[in-house]
Design an enzyme around this catalytic site. Sequence first.
Site, PDB file in Angstrom:
ATOM      1  N   CYS A 162      -8.548  -4.343 -39.284  1.00  0.00           N
ATOM      2  CA  CYS A 162      -8.860  -3.586 -37.989  1.00  0.00           C
ATOM      3  C   CYS A 162      -9.206  -4.775 -36.900  1.00  0.00           C
ATOM      4  O   CYS A 162      -9.567  -4.454 -35.563  1.00  0.00           O
ATOM      5  CB  CYS A 162      -9.861  -2.476 -38.193  1.00  0.00           C
ATOM      6  SG  CYS A 162      -9.135  -1.263 -39.475  1.00  0.00           S
ATOM      7  N   HIS A 302     -16.649  -0.882 -31.636  1.00  0.00           N
ATOM      8  CA  HIS A 302     -15.646  -0.562 -32.511  1.00  0.00           C
ATOM      9  C   HIS A 302     -15.802   0.787 -33.052  1.00  0.00           C
ATOM     10  O   HIS A 302     -14.625   1.548 -32.960  1.00  0.00           O
ATOM     11  CB  HIS A 302     -15.936  -1.570 -33.746  1.00  0.00           C
ATOM     12  CG  HIS A 302     -15.035  -1.098 -35.037  1.00  0.00           C
ATOM     13  ND1 HIS A 302     -13.396  -1.368 -34.599  1.00  0.00           N
ATOM     14  CD2 HIS A 302     -15.161  -0.677 -36.210  1.00  0.00           C
ATOM     15  CE1 HIS A 302     -12.674  -1.533 -35.872  1.00  0.00           C
ATOM     16  NE2 HIS A 302     -13.949  -0.848 -36.800  1.00  0.00           N
ATOM     17  N   GLU A 313     -23.026  -0.597 -36.725  1.00  0.00           N
ATOM     18  CA  GLU A 313     -22.702  -1.377 -35.543  1.00  0.00           C
ATOM     19  C   GLU A 313     -23.920  -1.143 -34.612  1.00  0.00           C
ATOM     20  O   GLU A 313     -24.284  -2.183 -33.714  1.00  0.00           O
ATOM     21  CB  GLU A 313     -21.349  -0.892 -34.938  1.00  0.00           C
ATOM     22  CG  GLU A 313     -21.004  -1.521 -33.522  1.00  0.00           C
ATOM     23  CD  GLU A 313     -19.699  -1.072 -33.023  1.00  0.00           C
ATOM     24  OE1 GLU A 313     -18.971  -1.898 -32.217  1.00  0.00           O
ATOM     25  OE2 GLU A 313     -19.128  -0.214 -33.541  1.00  0.00           O
ATOM     26  N   LYS A 334     -12.093   5.099 -29.423  1.00  0.00           N
ATOM     27  CA  LYS A 334     -11.501   5.486 -30.367  1.00  0.00           C
ATOM     28  C   LYS A 334     -11.729   7.024 -30.362  1.00  0.00           C
ATOM     29  O   LYS A 334     -11.218   7.899 -31.019  1.00  0.00           O
ATOM     30  CB  LYS A 334     -11.694   4.863 -31.682  1.00  0.00           C
ATOM     31  CG  LYS A 334     -11.264   3.677 -31.902  1.00  0.00           C
ATOM     32  CD  LYS A 334     -11.863   2.987 -33.161  1.00  0.00           C
ATOM     33  CE  LYS A 334     -11.308   1.580 -33.230  1.00  0.00           C
ATOM     34  NZ  LYS A 334     -11.892   0.637 -32.465  1.00  0.00           N
ATOM     35  N   HIS A 339      -8.158   5.492 -34.109  1.00  0.00           N
ATOM     36  CA  HIS A 339      -8.406   4.279 -34.668  1.00  0.00           C
ATOM     37  C   HIS A 339      -6.908   3.630 -34.939  1.00  0.00           C
ATOM     38  O   HIS A 339      -6.102   3.930 -35.844  1.00  0.00           O
ATOM     39  CB  HIS A 339      -8.854   4.118 -36.014  1.00  0.00           C
ATOM     40  CG  HIS A 339      -9.225   2.900 -36.455  1.00  0.00           C
ATOM     41  ND1 HIS A 339      -9.053   1.417 -35.977  1.00  0.00           N
ATOM     42  CD2 HIS A 339     -10.215   2.488 -37.469  1.00  0.00           C
ATOM     43  CE1 HIS A 339      -9.515   0.597 -36.512  1.00  0.00           C
ATOM     44  NE2 HIS A 339     -10.087   1.026 -37.252  1.00  0.00           N
ATOM     45  N   PHE A 398     -11.482  -3.865 -42.430  1.00  0.00           N
ATOM     46  CA  PHE A 398     -11.599  -3.878 -43.950  1.00  0.00           C
ATOM     47  C   PHE A 398     -11.612  -5.147 -44.461  1.00  0.00           C
ATOM     48  O   PHE A 398     -10.930  -6.121 -43.965  1.00  0.00           O
ATOM     49  CB  PHE A 398     -10.427  -3.070 -44.686  1.00  0.00           C
ATOM     50  CG  PHE A 398     -10.612  -1.600 -44.864  1.00  0.00           C
ATOM     51  CD1 PHE A 398     -11.535  -0.957 -44.122  1.00  0.00           C
ATOM     52  CD2 PHE A 398      -9.653  -0.866 -45.183  1.00  0.00           C
ATOM     53  CE1 PHE A 398     -11.745   0.411 -44.169  1.00  0.00           C
ATOM     54  CE2 PHE A 398      -9.597   0.614 -45.409  1.00  0.00           C
ATOM     55  CZ  PHE A 398     -10.741   1.290 -44.796  1.00  0.00           C
TER      56      PHE A 398
END
Length: 412
Positions: A162, A302, A313, A334, A339, A398
């Site tokens: 991502c 994010h 975050e 998002k 996402h 990831f």
Amino acid sequence: MKRVVITGMGVITPIGNDVETFWNQLSQGQSGISKIDTMDVSAYKSDIAGLVRNFDAEAAVGRREVRRMDRYTQFAVAAAKQALEDAKFSIDEHNAERVGVYIGSGIGGIHTMLENYRTLLERGPSRVSPTVVPMMIANMAAAQVSIMYGAKGPVLAPVTACATGNNAIGEAMKLIQRGGADVVIAGGAEATITDLALAGFGNATALSTRDGAPDEASRPFDAQRDGFVPAEGAGVLVLESLEHAERRGAHIHAELIGYGVSSDAYHIVATDPEGAGAYRAMREALADAGLAADEIGTINAHATSTVAGDLSETLAVKRLLGKRAYEVPISANKSMIGHMLGAAGGVEAVALIKTLQDGLIPPTINLQNPDPQCDLDYVPLQARRADVQIGLSNSFGFGGHNAVLIFKKFES
């Protein structure tokens, strides 16, 4: 050090297949999340996604070429076409060797892989397409953009889950700064709404199961968030050295001034719970830009709507900004588009650039019951007017990949 500017933008998203439509919908807090109606998902743990609708692949790519491209590559080529047209830049024999393409994908051509594997099982090896490999590999979006538009400079396809879109754009900036290209077409593309991906993410308990109200499912920083909503699309920018852009009289959208990367070195899917890797990437981006933390005017988070990710975050932002963290508006795109995995960074870069241009910070929708541990200013529910000069955009993937970009309102 060469200054790097953005002269073109293109997007394919669940809320619009051009920048103007996308930005209007995002600004108004419109959700692009819906029930999946492209396949039977009755047995899956989640049946919602951010699907790209009304995408005319033949019009965007060409009738002949479209059959040799996976859906993610079609998105990339279409977004790149928009970005080049927006930049009013044509590649020809005089400049081709100074034009690069840095477009990545987190997963690549999973549609092609699955379709051909089913063909193999049902009809035998002789019926598998001879183009299966070049259609499914994750570098093919970058390669096809290079081929279709004649870009003969460096071509790179980052694969950092991502964080891919941000890595592609950041590495493109570095290429221009060191003199390796004058122009780079950069971003990310993804098309993973398939049975395999949906089953895998679902069994990993990563997805929201708020199926009864799809448009309320993606809810970053909300106490009732329960996972991310997968989405598809592409976001592509045209980056140029300032001198090259000015020499040809290009319209400049924004300046890209900072890029930071790090690794959590923690877990294959879980984020560092303290946000240490995210903090380091943001710190490195600030150092790269030569900025102090108090110069950041807004953050495009994010913020995937996972319990652990949103909290980590938030902790990273607090560590970076200190007490001022409570004063900096943060937006979570998002919440509206889901996402988009490897495409997220490219699309969210466009959103941040539009924020700098228009003085409008998009809302974080569905933030109705804030998590007490996520207590910053996330611009809940409605867009906000703000004269922002500098913005930071986060992407974390990831494997612990962290990539951060910093954009600035352009000043000649």
